[in-house]
Enzyme design. Structure first.
Site, PDB file in Angstrom:
ATOM      1  N   ILE A  66      33.928  52.404  56.692  1.00 38.96           N
ATOM      2  CA  ILE A  66      34.412  53.242  57.800  1.00 38.96           C
ATOM      3  C   ILE A  66      35.316  52.425  58.726  1.00 38.96           C
ATOM      4  CG2 ILE A  66      32.444  54.807  57.745  1.00 38.96           C
ATOM      5  CD1 ILE A  66      31.414  53.203  60.267  1.00 38.96           C
ATOM      6  N   SER A 125      43.576  45.405  37.986  1.00 36.91           N
ATOM      7  CA  SER A 125      44.032  44.776  36.746  1.00 36.91           C
ATOM      8  C   SER A 125      43.183  45.215  35.553  1.00 36.91           C
ATOM      9  CB  SER A 125      44.015  43.258  36.876  1.00 36.91           C
ATOM     10  OG  SER A 125      42.699  42.816  37.061  1.00 36.91           O
ATOM     11  N   ARG A 164      42.081  31.257  37.795  1.00 29.87           N
ATOM     12  CA  ARG A 164      41.436  30.397  36.790  1.00 29.87           C
ATOM     13  C   ARG A 164      42.392  29.533  35.993  1.00 29.87           C
ATOM     14  NH1 ARG A 164      38.122  35.206  34.224  1.00 29.87           N
ATOM     15  NH2 ARG A 164      39.805  36.312  35.297  1.00 29.87           N
ATOM     16  N   PHE A 181      39.122  40.617  50.792  1.00 30.30           N
ATOM     17  CA  PHE A 181      37.780  41.164  51.036  1.00 30.30           C
ATOM     18  C   PHE A 181      37.671  42.598  50.527  1.00 30.30           C
ATOM     19  CE2 PHE A 181      37.001  38.066  54.813  1.00 30.30           C
ATOM     20  CZ  PHE A 181      36.920  37.027  53.902  1.00 30.30           C
ATOM     21  N   LYS A 182      38.753  43.145  50.020  1.00 34.43           N
ATOM     22  CA  LYS A 182      38.748  44.517  49.471  1.00 34.43           C
ATOM     23  C   LYS A 182      37.939  45.455  50.341  1.00 34.43           C
ATOM     24  CE  LYS A 182      40.057  43.426  44.873  1.00 34.43           C
ATOM     25  NZ  LYS A 182      39.670  41.996  44.888  1.00 34.43           N
ATOM     26  N   GLY A 194      48.084  38.635  31.558  1.00 31.16           N
ATOM     27  CA  GLY A 194      49.434  39.010  31.995  1.00 31.16           C
ATOM     28  C   GLY A 194      50.405  37.838  31.923  1.00 31.16           C
ATOM     29  N   LYS A 236      44.785  32.688  48.192  1.00 37.60           N
ATOM     30  CA  LYS A 236      43.952  33.880  48.365  1.00 37.60           C
ATOM     31  C   LYS A 236      42.507  33.465  48.164  1.00 37.60           C
ATOM     32  CE  LYS A 236      43.269  37.040  45.069  1.00 37.60           C
ATOM     33  NZ  LYS A 236      41.828  37.296  45.092  1.00 37.60           N
ATOM     34  N   ASP A 256      38.957  30.757  43.775  1.00 36.46           N
ATOM     35  CA  ASP A 256      37.623  31.351  43.632  1.00 36.46           C
ATOM     36  C   ASP A 256      36.617  30.291  43.202  1.00 36.46           C
ATOM     37  OD1 ASP A 256      38.513  33.943  44.314  1.00 36.46           O
ATOM     38  OD2 ASP A 256      39.168  34.320  42.260  1.00 36.46           O
TER      39      ASP A 256
END
Ligand code: 3DU
Length: 211
Positions: free
Chosen positions: A64, A113, A186, A59-60, A169, A32, A10
């Site tokens: 539609i 999460s 991160r 891209f979650k 986690g 990812k 990211d």
């Protein structure tokens, strides 16, 4: 041994992204990417990054059927290995993702999460995901109750889990509770030695799980 780690890349900057991918690409199961890297660089970066690793586009998708199909088709055209979709949008939308994905792996989010309204419907989301024919589920590596629940109902679907490291986690716990792959961002890319940190995570899994 195949890596159990998916690296969440990211960042915005193209050169930083490529350098990180070159450094860790061979040592992870996949990389990812999410909106930050795409908004700055466009979809072409999927092809560039694919030189170094399997690329999963997080891209979650939540729209539609026609729109999610168009997005999925683009990711496939640029060589994506996988795509992440929401499942709360329902069976039709998720089926459209699976259909347009072809050989690409589709992962659907069934639990986040962080606490969310998905917590009320996780079981239904797993059911829809199975019915749509997804390859895997996204479930939290930092929330044992939900990870266990997803594992119990997953019927063999792969589970990939964010929430390890920066979100608190523990990698070994997540794997013991049922994650097939953990997603770590991160803690790796913000460290002074991304490769060393990644190798540390990998050896903690190998040490604990192979005993
Ligand atoms: O917290 P990290 O920096 O290790 O990154 C986790 C990645 O996984 C990040 O791209 C985030 O958007 C994604 N993710 C979650 O953290 C939690 C979810 O429920 C779903 C995706």
């Amino acid at each position: 041994m195949e890596s159990k780690i998916i690296f969440a890349l990211d960042v915005y900057d193209y050169n930083t992204a490529m350098e990180l991918a070159r450094t860790v690409g061979e040592k992870v199961f996949a990389i990812k990417i999410n909106w930050p890297v795409i908004l700055e660089n466009g979809i072409k970066i999927v092809r560039d990054l694919s030189k170094y690793a399997n690329i999963i586009c997080d891209f979650k998708l939540a729209d539609i059927d026609n729109t999610v199909s168009m997005i999925t088709t683009k990711v496939k055209e640029y060589g994506g290995y996988g795509i992440i979709s929401h499942s709360f949008t329902g069976l039709n939308s998720l089926k459209a993702v699976v259909k347009s994905a072809g050989n690409m792996k589709v992962f659907s989010v069934v639990s986040m999460s962080q606490e969310s309204y998905l917590d009320n419907i996780t079981e239904e989301l797993i059911k829809i995901s199975r019915e749509a024919g997804v390859y895997g589920l996204v479930a939290p590596g930092n929330r044992p109750y939900y990870l266990k629940k997803v594992k119990e109902l997953s019927e063999g679907l792969k589970i990939i889990s964010p929430g390890v490291g920066a979100q608190g986690g523990d990698i070994v716990n997540a794997m013991l509770l049922g994650s097939d792959y953990v997603i770590i961002g991160r803690s790796i890319y913000n460290s002074l030695d991304p490769l060393g940190t990644l190798e540390g995570f990998s050896s903690s899994i190998n040490n604990k799980l192979n005993k």
